[in-house]
Design a protein around this motif. Structure first.
Motif, PDB file in Angstrom:
ATOM      1  N   LYS A   6       0.808  -1.211   0.000  1.00 37.47           N
ATOM      2  CA  LYS A   6       0.000   0.000   0.000  1.00 37.47           C
ATOM      3  C   LYS A   6       0.848   1.270   0.000  1.00 37.47           C
ATOM      4  N   THR A   7       2.158   1.117  -0.063  1.00 29.74           N
ATOM      5  CA  THR A   7       3.004   2.300  -0.008  1.00 29.74           C
ATOM      6  C   THR A   7       3.828   2.444  -1.279  1.00 29.74           C
ATOM      7  N   THR A   8       3.353   1.866  -2.373  1.00 30.02           N
ATOM      8  CA  THR A   8       4.070   2.007  -3.640  1.00 30.02           C
ATOM      9  C   THR A   8       4.232   3.484  -3.991  1.00 30.02           C
ATOM     10  N   LEU A   9       5.446   3.881  -4.303  1.00 29.35           N
ATOM     11  CA  LEU A   9       5.699   5.255  -4.724  1.00 29.35           C
ATOM     12  C   LEU A   9       6.055   5.251  -6.214  1.00 29.35           C
ATOM     13  N   LEU A  10       6.193   6.422  -6.784  1.00 33.76           N
ATOM     14  CA  LEU A  10       6.447   6.532  -8.225  1.00 33.76           C
ATOM     15  C   LEU A  10       7.654   5.711  -8.644  1.00 33.76           C
ATOM     16  N   GLY A  11       8.719   5.799  -7.852  1.00 33.26           N
ATOM     17  CA  GLY A  11       9.944   5.078  -8.183  1.00 33.26           C
ATOM     18  C   GLY A  11       9.705   3.587  -8.316  1.00 33.26           C
ATOM     19  N   ASN A  12       8.996   3.013  -7.321  1.00 35.80           N
ATOM     20  CA  ASN A  12       8.713   1.579  -7.370  1.00 35.80           C
ATOM     21  C   ASN A  12       7.830   1.231  -8.544  1.00 35.80           C
ATOM     22  N   TYR A  13       6.861   2.094  -8.794  1.00 36.52           N
ATOM     23  CA  TYR A  13       5.902   1.826  -9.851  1.00 36.52           C
ATOM     24  C   TYR A  13       6.604   1.773 -11.207  1.00 36.52           C
ATOM     25  N   ILE A  14       7.529   2.723 -11.411  1.00 38.72           N
ATOM     26  CA  ILE A  14       8.270   2.755 -12.681  1.00 38.72           C
ATOM     27  C   ILE A  14       9.110   1.487 -12.825  1.00 38.72           C
ATOM     28  N   VAL A  15       9.786   1.121 -11.735  1.00 34.42           N
ATOM     29  CA  VAL A  15      10.610  -0.094 -11.787  1.00 34.42           C
ATOM     30  C   VAL A  15       9.751  -1.298 -12.154  1.00 34.42           C
ATOM     31  N   THR A  16       8.547  -1.359 -11.551  1.00 33.71           N
ATOM     32  CA  THR A  16       7.647  -2.473 -11.843  1.00 33.71           C
ATOM     33  C   THR A  16       7.300  -2.527 -13.337  1.00 33.71           C
ATOM     34  N   GLN A  17       7.103  -1.378 -13.950  1.00 33.26           N
ATOM     35  CA  GLN A  17       6.773  -1.345 -15.371  1.00 33.26           C
ATOM     36  C   GLN A  17       7.889  -1.949 -16.219  1.00 33.26           C
ATOM     37  N   PHE A  18       9.122  -1.721 -15.796  1.00 32.33           N
ATOM     38  CA  PHE A  18      10.246  -2.220 -16.587  1.00 32.33           C
ATOM     39  C   PHE A  18      10.549  -3.680 -16.271  1.00 32.33           C
ATOM     40  N   THR A  19      10.057  -4.176 -15.106  1.00 35.92           N
ATOM     41  CA  THR A  19      10.354  -5.565 -14.745  1.00 35.92           C
ATOM     42  C   THR A  19       9.108  -6.423 -14.897  1.00 35.92           C
ATOM     43  N   SER A  20       8.421  -6.744 -13.830  1.00 41.86           N
ATOM     44  CA  SER A  20       7.299  -7.676 -13.900  1.00 41.86           C
ATOM     45  C   SER A  20       6.143  -7.160 -14.745  1.00 41.86           C
ATOM     46  N   GLY A  21       5.991  -5.819 -14.799  1.00 43.57           N
ATOM     47  CA  GLY A  21       4.885  -5.265 -15.570  1.00 43.57           C
ATOM     48  C   GLY A  21       5.080  -5.414 -17.068  1.00 43.57           C
ATOM     49  N   ARG A  22       6.329  -5.554 -17.485  1.00 50.36           N
ATOM     50  CA  ARG A  22       6.670  -5.705 -18.906  1.00 50.36           C
ATOM     51  C   ARG A  22       5.980  -4.655 -19.762  1.00 50.36           C
ATOM     52  N   ASN A  23       6.077  -3.410 -19.317  1.00 53.75           N
ATOM     53  CA  ASN A  23       5.492  -2.326 -20.104  1.00 53.75           C
ATOM     54  C   ASN A  23       6.490  -1.167 -20.179  1.00 53.75           C
ATOM     55  N   TRP A  24       7.529  -1.369 -20.956  1.00 56.02           N
ATOM     56  CA  TRP A  24       8.573  -0.344 -21.084  1.00 56.02           C
ATOM     57  C   TRP A  24       8.048   0.996 -21.561  1.00 56.02           C
ATOM     58  N   PRO A  25       7.211   1.023 -22.574  1.00 58.29           N
ATOM     59  CA  PRO A  25       6.743   2.348 -23.050  1.00 58.29           C
ATOM     60  C   PRO A  25       6.047   3.139 -21.950  1.00 58.29           C
TER      61      PRO A  25
END
Lengths: 299, 357
Positions: free
Chosen positions: A252-271
């Motif tokens: 519940k404490t995800t911040l922008l930094g973590n969210y961006i990292v997630t996009q590049f890793t498990s989220g598989r959404n680089w764009p």
């Protein structure tokens, strides 16, 4: 006398020679700055261009980024509620951290700067810097031990009945940020306060100002460059913090930094990660420029 | 000048650690007086001033301003203002804001504060500079802002800490006259700290000479120069010759060459004294009978001659235990001498002051 007169008269100005010396100075300047230029181009400008390009890219069915099918979809997604929640949370934590760092850091920096012996001042500054001697990651894990359910902080909270388990909550992230960035507030504040002309404060006291009025009217405005520099040095990395929320925070404490990292890793959404990174960078740049401007006017 | 006491300092000592920067001084400054504290750097004059301002508190003693005890009162509660050596102008405020600062702190209504600040700025002739920042002003202009900023509050006593020290010679001389005029115009007691004896002599009603934390002599400017209380004062103010001697009887002193001269000597017979003789009060003659009858005459040999433009200095040897400097104004057709010439040095009784050792 005759010897002197035989010399050709000195010309008042030689524009050609002057232009040459200006050019030479410019060449020397470029040479000095060259390593920094090279560094900035390869490790800042170029990656930034890559991020910018990827933010318009599309994805394959498996989530691989595809350089082609250029679109603005990633930017359109930035207004989604989840992003707004995370952005607001990050912004709130970064602002709170900046303000609290300032409230703790200013009196502390003031106290160090007003020690009369320079050896005492230097010792105190070294104490501020000591945490940097060990790795940030290690120190953040140390906080994990302190904030854990068996840790002393939780123990104290339970004993007094004021708080319970802290680890993986927003307060834990905040404590981590405060701990991590306080020195970045203290150092520029110290530099600004240390070089204050104290006769100005005496002047204010002589002109009927109380101690508090002298601080508010003279000391504080004159140490404003330190306040601005410290605030920027704390606010920007707090907003983009990744390690601290990752280790001390929870789902519940995800911040922008973590969210961006997630996009590049498990989220598989680089764009999408790229677009988010780029917009934050632009917003930060604009905000910083405004902040500097507002300080510059009164100085 | 009235006889009311503006500043009364009684038994004031200020110690920094083991060092007594100011050592048990007593001083009374009258209302409306232009009083200077004069002394070399480190003599305690600035510390004394800062104690009157409230920027330092005395270790011992009492400081009264118009009869009211102030020794331990903070600076913002004293009816005094200071012109600092560095001016201490607020760099982030305009001239106008600087001058109005004290009024604002005293909660003077805005309209009145503006008017008074404007008047003060006009008084120091900076009417065109009100919107400028201190960094946009010259040293002399900054100095005048500092003065206006202090005077606008109508303090009972104005304290000035070497305010002219940073200015060049011509500007300093002009400001000396301006300061003196302003003081007479506003009628406020000025306490002026300086290490420049000439400045103190030209501006002050009275001077207090300090050395090593002690007040050595407090007297009108002329008395300080003409009748110094001791060797330090005589030496610090102007130039002088010191000649050892022994008092024979009242106003008669025997010198090292055995000759007895008339001088101002009130010490008992047999006391070893030092005569102070100012170089400009000595005269040179070719023969004894050229000198006025009631003058002391000593035959000397010239050992060195120095040319100063407006005057010539002769260094004289007469077996007195010290070389005597004599200053002769550079006046057309006045006789000049060369090294090794034999001359008669003559001086009046009033020119020689006997100082106890």
């Amino acid at each position: 006398m005759t010897l002197l007169e035989e010399h050709p008269p000195v010309e008042a100005a030689n524009p050609e020679l002057e232009a040459q010396s200006v050019k030479a100075a410019a060449r020397r300047g470029l040479l000095h700055a060259l390593p920094a230029y090279v560094y900035l181009v390869f490790f800042f400008a170029l990656p930034l261009v890559i991020v910018f390009v990827f933010s318009f890219a599309s994805r394959s069915t498996t989530g691989r980024p595809v350089l082609g099918g250029w679109n603005l979809d990633s930017y359109a997604r930035l207004v989604e509620p989840v992003i707004r929640t995370i952005a607001a949370r990050s912004l709130w934590l970064a602002l709170l951290n900046t303000v609290i760092c300032l409230l703790i850091g200013y009196p502390f920096a003031y106290w160090i700067a007003t020690r009369s012996k320079s050896s005492n001042r230097n010792l105190l500054l070294v104490l501020v810097l000591i945490p940097f001697w060990s790795n940030f990651l290690v120190r953040t894990y140390a906080w994990r031990v302190l904030l854990d359910s068996n840790g002393p902080v939780t123990g104290l909270g339970e004993a007094t009945g004021l708080w319970g388990q802290m680890l993986f909550t927003q307060p834990a992230v905040f404590i981590g940020l405060l701990y991590g960035y306080l020195p970045f507030m203290v150092l520029p504040l110290y530099a600004a306060i240390e070089r204050l002309d104290w006769s100005l404060v005496e002047g204010a006291r002589d002109l009927y100002a109380t101690g508090w009025e002298a601080f508010r009217k003279v000391t504080l405005p004159l140490s404003k460059p330190g306040v601005i520099a410290g605030s920027i040095l704390v606010f920007i990395p707090s907003l983009g913090a990744y390690v601290t929320p990752d280790i001390l925070g929870g789902a519940k404490t995800t911040l922008l930094g973590n969210y961006i990292v997630t996009q590049f890793t498990s989220g598989r959404n680089w764009p999408f990660g790229a677009a988010l990174s780029f917009v934050i960078l632009a917003a930060m740049l604009i905000a910083t420029i405004f902040y500097f401007r507002s300080g510059g006017k009164t100085l | 000048m009235t006889d009311r006491c503006a500043v009364g300092i009684h038994g004031v000592t200020k110690r920094f650690g083991d060092v007594a920067a100011v050592d048990a001084i007593d001083l009374e400054i009258a209302d409306g007086e232009f009083f200077s504290l004069l002394g070399p750097s480190g003599c305690g004059k600035t510390t004394t001033l800062r104690m009157i301002a409230g920027l330092e508190f005395p270790t011992e003693g009492s400081i009264k301003i118009f009869g009211e005890e102030m020794a331990l009162r903070p600076p913002n509660k004293r009816p005094v203002n200071t012109v600092f050596q560095s001016y201490a102008l607020f760099p982030h405020m305009t001239v106008e804001q600087n001058v109005a600062f004290g009024l604002e702190m005293q909660d003077v209504p805005k309209a009145e504060a503006r008017m008074r600040a404007g008047d003060a700025i006009d008084m120091v002739r900076l009417g065109a500079m009100t919107k400028r920042k201190p960094s946009q002003l010259s040293g002399g202009q900054q100095q005048r802002v500092a003065l206006a900023r202090a005077l606008v509050n109508r303090p009972k006593v104005l304290l000035l800490d070497e305010p002219l020290g940073a200015l060049d010679l011509k500007l300093r001389q002009a400001m000396q006259i301006e300061l003196k005029d302003i003081q007479q115009q506003v009628g406020i007691t000025f306490v002026f700290v300086t290490h420049d004896q000439e400045e103190a002599l030209t501006m002050s009603d009275r001077i207090g000479v300090m050395s090593e934390g002690k007040l050595l002599q407090v007297a009108p400017a002329e008395d300080i120069y003409e009748r110094p209380a001791n060797r330090f004062v005589a030496e610090f103010i102007g130039e002088t010759n010191f000649i050892p001697g022994t008092v024979v009887e009242r106003d008669r002193v025997r010198l090292g060459n055995g000759q007895v001269v008339t001088a101002r000597a009130e010490q008992p017979a047999g006391t070893a004294v030092t005569l102070t003789l100012r170089p400009e009060k000595l005269h040179l003659h070719e023969k004894v009978d050229e000198a006025p009858a009631d003058y002391n005459n000593i035959t000397c040999r010239i050992v060195r001659r120095l040319y100063f433009g407006d005057s010539r200095y002769y260094e004289l040897e007469a077996g007195l235990g010290a070389i005597v400097d004599c200053r002769v104004e550079n006046i057309p057709r006045l006789r000049t001498w060369s090294v090794d010439d034999e001359v008669v040095l003559s001086f009046h009784r009033q020119a020689a002051e006997a100082l106890s050792e």
